[in-house]
Structures are given as C-alpha cells and as structure tokens.
Enzyme design. Structure first.
Site, PDB file in Angstrom:
ATOM      1  N   ASN A  76       0.834  -1.184   0.000  1.00  0.00           N
ATOM      2  CA  ASN A  76       0.000   0.000   0.000  1.00  0.00           C
ATOM      3  C   ASN A  76       0.879   1.248   0.000  1.00  0.00           C
ATOM      4  O   ASN A  76       2.103   1.158  -0.090  1.00  0.00           O
ATOM      5  CB  ASN A  76      -0.958  -0.019   1.202  1.00  0.00           C
ATOM      6  CG  ASN A  76      -2.303   0.591   0.873  1.00  0.00           C
ATOM      7  OD1 ASN A  76      -2.382   1.638   0.241  1.00  0.00           O
ATOM      8  ND2 ASN A  76      -3.363  -0.062   1.319  1.00  0.00           N
ATOM      9  N   HIS A 124      23.469   2.597  11.868  1.00  0.00           N
ATOM     10  CA  HIS A 124      24.650   3.420  12.126  1.00  0.00           C
ATOM     11  C   HIS A 124      25.253   3.036  13.467  1.00  0.00           C
ATOM     12  O   HIS A 124      24.545   2.566  14.364  1.00  0.00           O
ATOM     13  CB  HIS A 124      24.277   4.900  12.118  1.00  0.00           C
ATOM     14  CG  HIS A 124      23.663   5.349  10.826  1.00  0.00           C
ATOM     15  ND1 HIS A 124      24.415   5.732   9.745  1.00  0.00           N
ATOM     16  CD2 HIS A 124      22.364   5.430  10.435  1.00  0.00           C
ATOM     17  CE1 HIS A 124      23.618   6.054   8.745  1.00  0.00           C
ATOM     18  NE2 HIS A 124      22.370   5.872   9.137  1.00  0.00           N
ATOM     19  N   THR A 165      12.125  -5.576  16.294  1.00  0.00           N
ATOM     20  CA  THR A 165      13.540  -5.493  16.662  1.00  0.00           C
ATOM     21  C   THR A 165      14.193  -6.861  16.797  1.00  0.00           C
ATOM     22  O   THR A 165      15.409  -6.950  16.922  1.00  0.00           O
ATOM     23  CB  THR A 165      13.719  -4.737  17.988  1.00  0.00           C
ATOM     24  OG1 THR A 165      13.004  -5.429  19.018  1.00  0.00           O
ATOM     25  CG2 THR A 165      13.198  -3.303  17.875  1.00  0.00           C
ATOM     26  N   LYS A 166      13.383  -7.930  16.798  1.00  0.00           N
ATOM     27  CA  LYS A 166      13.889  -9.304  16.886  1.00  0.00           C
ATOM     28  C   LYS A 166      13.086 -10.172  15.933  1.00  0.00           C
ATOM     29  O   LYS A 166      11.960  -9.841  15.550  1.00  0.00           O
ATOM     30  CB  LYS A 166      13.762  -9.837  18.318  1.00  0.00           C
ATOM     31  CG  LYS A 166      14.646  -9.115  19.303  1.00  0.00           C
ATOM     32  CD  LYS A 166      14.594  -9.740  20.670  1.00  0.00           C
ATOM     33  CE  LYS A 166      15.546  -8.995  21.597  1.00  0.00           C
ATOM     34  NZ  LYS A 166      15.510  -9.499  22.962  1.00  0.00           N
ATOM     35  N   ARG A 206       0.212 -14.638  20.242  1.00  0.00           N
ATOM     36  CA  ARG A 206      -0.437 -15.948  20.187  1.00  0.00           C
ATOM     37  C   ARG A 206      -0.223 -16.575  18.829  1.00  0.00           C
ATOM     38  O   ARG A 206       0.136 -15.910  17.859  1.00  0.00           O
ATOM     39  CB  ARG A 206      -1.925 -15.858  20.495  1.00  0.00           C
ATOM     40  CG  ARG A 206      -2.787 -15.233  19.418  1.00  0.00           C
ATOM     41  CD  ARG A 206      -4.265 -15.403  19.786  1.00  0.00           C
ATOM     42  NE  ARG A 206      -5.174 -14.788  18.853  1.00  0.00           N
ATOM     43  CZ  ARG A 206      -5.646 -15.374  17.742  1.00  0.00           C
ATOM     44  NH1 ARG A 206      -5.253 -16.595  17.408  1.00  0.00           N
ATOM     45  NH2 ARG A 206      -6.514 -14.731  16.961  1.00  0.00           N
TER      46      ARG A 206
END
Length: 197
Positions: free
Chosen positions: A83, A113, A163-164, A181
């Site tokens: 989109n 960075h 982030t993981k 879940r």
C-alpha cells in the site's frame, strides 16, 4: 574490498563514496518516474518496477509513492501487494515471499549506524538482510529493523517496531514487537461462521 562489497558483506562501509552514491541516484530517478506516473499507467509503472527491483513475481502491485535506496537488493514473490508510502532501505538484501501484504507506511530498514558517535561521525554505517516469509501481513506504520526474519503465515499488528525475529504462524504486535499468540484453525473458521462469502 570496495565499499559496495563491504556493504553487501555486512561490514562497516561508507555510503557516500562515488559508486554507491551514483547507484542511489539511479534508483531515485526510477523512484521518481514511478511515483509521478498517472494511476492508469499500470503496465508502464510495473515495467519501471521490474527495472528497479532485483526480482519480482509475475503478479504484484505497489501503490505509489514507493521509495528505496538501490532496488537491486529487493526480491518480491508472487502476489505481492504494498500500500501507499512503502520505504525499503535495501543496503542489504530484502527477500519477501509469496502472498505478502504491506499496509500503508511500512518501513523496512536494513541500514544502521554505529552507536558510538566517533565511527558514526566518520560516516560509517552497516546493513543486515531482512527476510519476510510467505503469506505474511504487515500492518500500517510498522518498522522492521536490520537483520530481521519474519516467518511464514505471520501477522504483524499496526504500529509495531520489529527489533527481533518473529516466528511463523503467529500474531505479533507492539514496540518492541512480540508474538502474542499462535494463528489457529479457529481463526480460519471465524470468517466462515461470521462473514458471508
């Protein structure tokens, strides 16, 4: 090694050396052409996208505006849909599977960075690949950070910051994004019971 070779190898590199700067300028030119086309010129837009991107499926649709750094590091599978206002910083490979949906304002970042200011002030950066599996839906205003893998069939909720790595077959939301879940057969049956097809 050239700065481009360092970039693609995941090593610290400087992005404003001439070759990488020129490649980004070429990508910006194609992005500009794509984003300025009349909405009815779908085939012309798709031809420009095929020229820009590393590989596409036969069926895909990207709503403009779309922005990327290089383009050639982006691979999209069949039935890809993005989109409005997708941003992909593809300093490292971005591999997207089949049947992937991106809501508005999804940002995929392979670039980062240094934390310490001294190498950052010397214009060093790094890039780690991002991989998104098959049948994934990513909600609006989601940010996917460098080095992330999202497994098949997963849904990422709107506004998430990934982030993981996120496993397959889950609903994941939040900042930082976490699986809340598993996706089950009950989720499929809900639509057949409650919605009319």
């Amino acid at each position: 090694m050239t700065e481009k070779e360092k970039m693609l190898a995941g090593r610290p590199y400087k992005s404003f050396e001439p070759q990488l700067f020129e490649e980004r300028q070429l990508a910006k030119d194609l992005n500009y052409q794509i984003n300025q086309l009349h909405p009815f010129k779908l085939e012309e837009r798709n031809e420009l996208l095929r020229k820009l991107l590393g590989r596409t499926g036969t069926q895909f649709h990207i709503e403009p505006p779309f922005y990327c750094d290089y383009g050639y590091n982006i691979t999209i599978g069949e039935n890809f849909y993005s989109n409005y206002n997708c941003i992909i910083l593809d300093c490292a490979p971005v591999t997207i599977g089949d049947n992937v949906l991106l809501a508005p304002n999804v940002a995929i970042y392979t670039a980062g960075h240094p934390i310490h200011y001294e190498p950052r002030n010397e214009a060093y950066e790094y890039a780690f690949p991002v991989t998104i599996g098959n049948n994934v839906w990513i909600g609006g205003n989601t940010v996917i950070n460098p080095g992330i893998t999202i497994g098949d069939n997963t849904v990422i909720g709107s506004g998430s910051v990934v982030t993981k790595d996120i496993p397959a077959n889950v609903i994941a939301v939040g900042s930082p994004c976490k699986a809340i879940r598993s996706i089950t057969d009950e989720d499929q049956q809900y639509y057949f019971r409650n919605l009319k097809f």
